[in-house]
Design an enzyme around this catalytic site. Sequence first.
Site, PDB file in Angstrom:
ATOM      1  N   HIS B 131      69.039 -38.386  63.417  1.00  0.00           N
ATOM      2  CA  HIS B 131      70.130 -38.041  62.504  1.00  0.00           C
ATOM      3  C   HIS B 131      71.196 -37.329  63.350  1.00  0.00           C
ATOM      4  O   HIS B 131      70.876 -36.721  64.379  1.00  0.00           O
ATOM      5  CB  HIS B 131      69.549 -37.088  61.455  1.00  0.00           C
ATOM      6  CG  HIS B 131      70.468 -36.701  60.336  1.00  0.00           C
ATOM      7  ND1 HIS B 131      71.450 -35.753  60.470  1.00  0.00           N
ATOM      8  CD2 HIS B 131      70.529 -37.109  59.047  1.00  0.00           C
ATOM      9  CE1 HIS B 131      72.083 -35.603  59.315  1.00  0.00           C
ATOM     10  NE2 HIS B 131      71.548 -36.415  58.439  1.00  0.00           N
ATOM     11  N   ASP B 208      62.136 -32.582  64.255  1.00  0.00           N
ATOM     12  CA  ASP B 208      62.988 -32.508  63.067  1.00  0.00           C
ATOM     13  C   ASP B 208      62.219 -33.146  61.912  1.00  0.00           C
ATOM     14  O   ASP B 208      62.109 -34.362  61.816  1.00  0.00           O
ATOM     15  CB  ASP B 208      64.299 -33.254  63.368  1.00  0.00           C
ATOM     16  CG  ASP B 208      65.114 -33.541  62.120  1.00  0.00           C
ATOM     17  OD1 ASP B 208      64.774 -33.005  61.038  1.00  0.00           O
ATOM     18  OD2 ASP B 208      66.083 -34.319  62.215  1.00  0.00           O
ATOM     19  N   GLN B 211      62.927 -35.190  57.003  1.00  0.00           N
ATOM     20  CA  GLN B 211      62.619 -36.347  56.165  1.00  0.00           C
ATOM     21  C   GLN B 211      61.113 -36.575  56.050  1.00  0.00           C
ATOM     22  O   GLN B 211      60.685 -37.519  55.407  1.00  0.00           O
ATOM     23  CB  GLN B 211      63.300 -37.597  56.764  1.00  0.00           C
ATOM     24  CG  GLN B 211      63.617 -38.658  55.761  1.00  0.00           C
ATOM     25  CD  GLN B 211      64.544 -38.155  54.681  1.00  0.00           C
ATOM     26  OE1 GLN B 211      65.647 -37.741  54.952  1.00  0.00           O
ATOM     27  NE2 GLN B 211      64.083 -38.153  53.443  1.00  0.00           N
ATOM     28  N   LYS B 234      65.416 -31.390  50.569  1.00  0.00           N
ATOM     29  CA  LYS B 234      64.803 -32.716  50.679  1.00  0.00           C
ATOM     30  C   LYS B 234      63.336 -32.675  50.267  1.00  0.00           C
ATOM     31  O   LYS B 234      62.620 -33.659  50.375  1.00  0.00           O
ATOM     32  CB  LYS B 234      64.932 -33.249  52.112  1.00  0.00           C
ATOM     33  CG  LYS B 234      66.380 -33.623  52.471  1.00  0.00           C
ATOM     34  CD  LYS B 234      66.429 -34.306  53.811  1.00  0.00           C
ATOM     35  CE  LYS B 234      67.793 -34.307  54.437  1.00  0.00           C
ATOM     36  NZ  LYS B 234      68.739 -35.231  53.809  1.00  0.00           N
ATOM     37  N   CYS B 372      74.420 -40.845  58.213  1.00  0.00           N
ATOM     38  CA  CYS B 372      74.506 -39.840  59.286  1.00  0.00           C
ATOM     39  C   CYS B 372      73.590 -40.197  60.444  1.00  0.00           C
ATOM     40  O   CYS B 372      72.975 -39.319  61.069  1.00  0.00           O
ATOM     41  CB  CYS B 372      74.182 -38.435  58.768  1.00  0.00           C
ATOM     42  SG  CYS B 372      75.336 -37.888  57.518  1.00  0.00           S
TER      43      CYS B 372
END
Lengths: 152, 414
Positions: B131, B208, B211, B234, B372
């Site tokens: 991202h 990261d 998600q 999220k 993104c």
Amino acid sequence: MSGLRDLYQELILDHGKSPRNHRPMDGCTHQANGFNPVCGDKVNLYLSCEDGRVTDASFEGNGCAISTASASMLTQMVKGKSVEDIFELRRMVGAMLTSSPGEHDQEEIEKLGKLAAFSGVCEFPGRVKCATLAWHTLDAALKDDEKTISTE
Amino acid sequence: MSEIDDKERPLDVERLRGDFPILSQEVNGKPLVYLDNAATTQKPTAVIDSICDYYREYNSNIHRGVHTLSQKATDAYERARVRTMDFLGAGRPEEIIFVRGATEGINLVSQAYLRPRIEPGDEIVISTLEHHSNIVPWQLLREQAGAVLKVAPVDDNGAIDIQAYKDLLGERTKFVSLVHVSNALGTINPIREMVAMAREKEIPVLVDGAQAAAHGRVDIDKLGCDFYTISGHKMYGPTGIGALYGKAQLLEEMPPYHGGGEMILSVTFDKTEYNRLPYKFEAGTPDIAGAIGLGAALEYIEEAGIESIEAHEKNLLDYATAAVSSIDGVEIIGRAPAKAGILSFIIDGVHPHDAGTILDQQGVAVRAGHHCAQPVLERLGVQATVRASFALYNTREEIDLLAQGITKAVEVFA
């Protein structure tokens, strides 16, 4: 679905699918690149001007049906017009695209001819920038602004 | 993501849907079908109530009041930290730092951990799947310190080229920052293997997890990464709050990221003594309500069962992949063998934005664009896709409506 038909009028679908004047131009007098960073739509606009009048207009780029049709119809509409008339046309298109739904200046819309096909866009706030991209790019081209024009 | 084990029990989706007040509305005259969960998930009543309760009943500043409400607020805030620690499988509460979201977590690490250590020519390894939030902070460091950014490639399906990644890890690699699950394609990286490859060479790794964390078990203890970051919104929590896990030893070594109140023990004009972990990294009054809301969201996920959510979303993905790819002119973008509940696709002759508008008119909310994550879309040869992303409350009936909407879009542009 009446809203959808207002947005995707036949004329827009047609120009979106088969854009007119979709070609590069050698020896143009004015050129500008437009970009919408939110969706990646691009419009590279080329103009040939002689004695304050646009004699030829074309564009390259890719985008959604609305932005492609907008650029395609723009190139048709500006050809043969004086720069002064083009700025007036551009003002009226801007007013149509950003007016509140149901509050169009009908007199002006009639003056816009087939560009009136875009009158439904104002009901879709998320899509207004798709339609205005080509017109912002036109401003930049006529003002010889060399920076890429962004909708943001 | 963990293997499905005996903790898996089917979700009672109908009952769970009742927990999300926003879902029972019509959009453009049609029942809302919310399939934009990778952008942000909806919030259950338990989360909304936890935030309202804080403001209605015990709003107070934390860590400094002697009065009852302040103590109550402090307890709730710290309970949320412990819950986040447990949820992520971390070992110590002081290793959990509340931040605004994964973006801030990554920026904190790039500026407070790596910037003081990096020399011109040192390398940072990321992947094509990142991202923008896991690209731009490292580019800033490239400008600030002359670091070199190395990008591990993906194959045509959007799966990481693991050998190429391994080959990038060299003498000059000072840091690795990798996405756990791609927000644009749904690819699940073989993250344990990738972390292990870096750790073998004693290269620190940030993962990261924005998600990933709401869609499968994250076990930081087993993962072995040095930093892991999440975004509350999220994962059924509020916006503006997230968490950064960092190994205590590294956090101790790092200078503060922001200066201000909360992060100090004493201040004179000559010298300031910084607070202990995690407060050293939480300057100013934090988003107390947000942290409490995040804690409630994680409790909600645990109650539903993360393994059950993972199985449900996998089931939805398989169903959606079959339904959507059977429509003439539709091409799925991203076909990695391991995928989370994200379906990115393009429709021949229909630009993603036009498809998004037509679906919206039928009540179906999807994302259209580059998500993104421009580099990975460019790698797969597209400018933009339509993306449907699933959450615990989605159903097969909703996917049928998505497929009908796509068919409608194809008709409009035929």
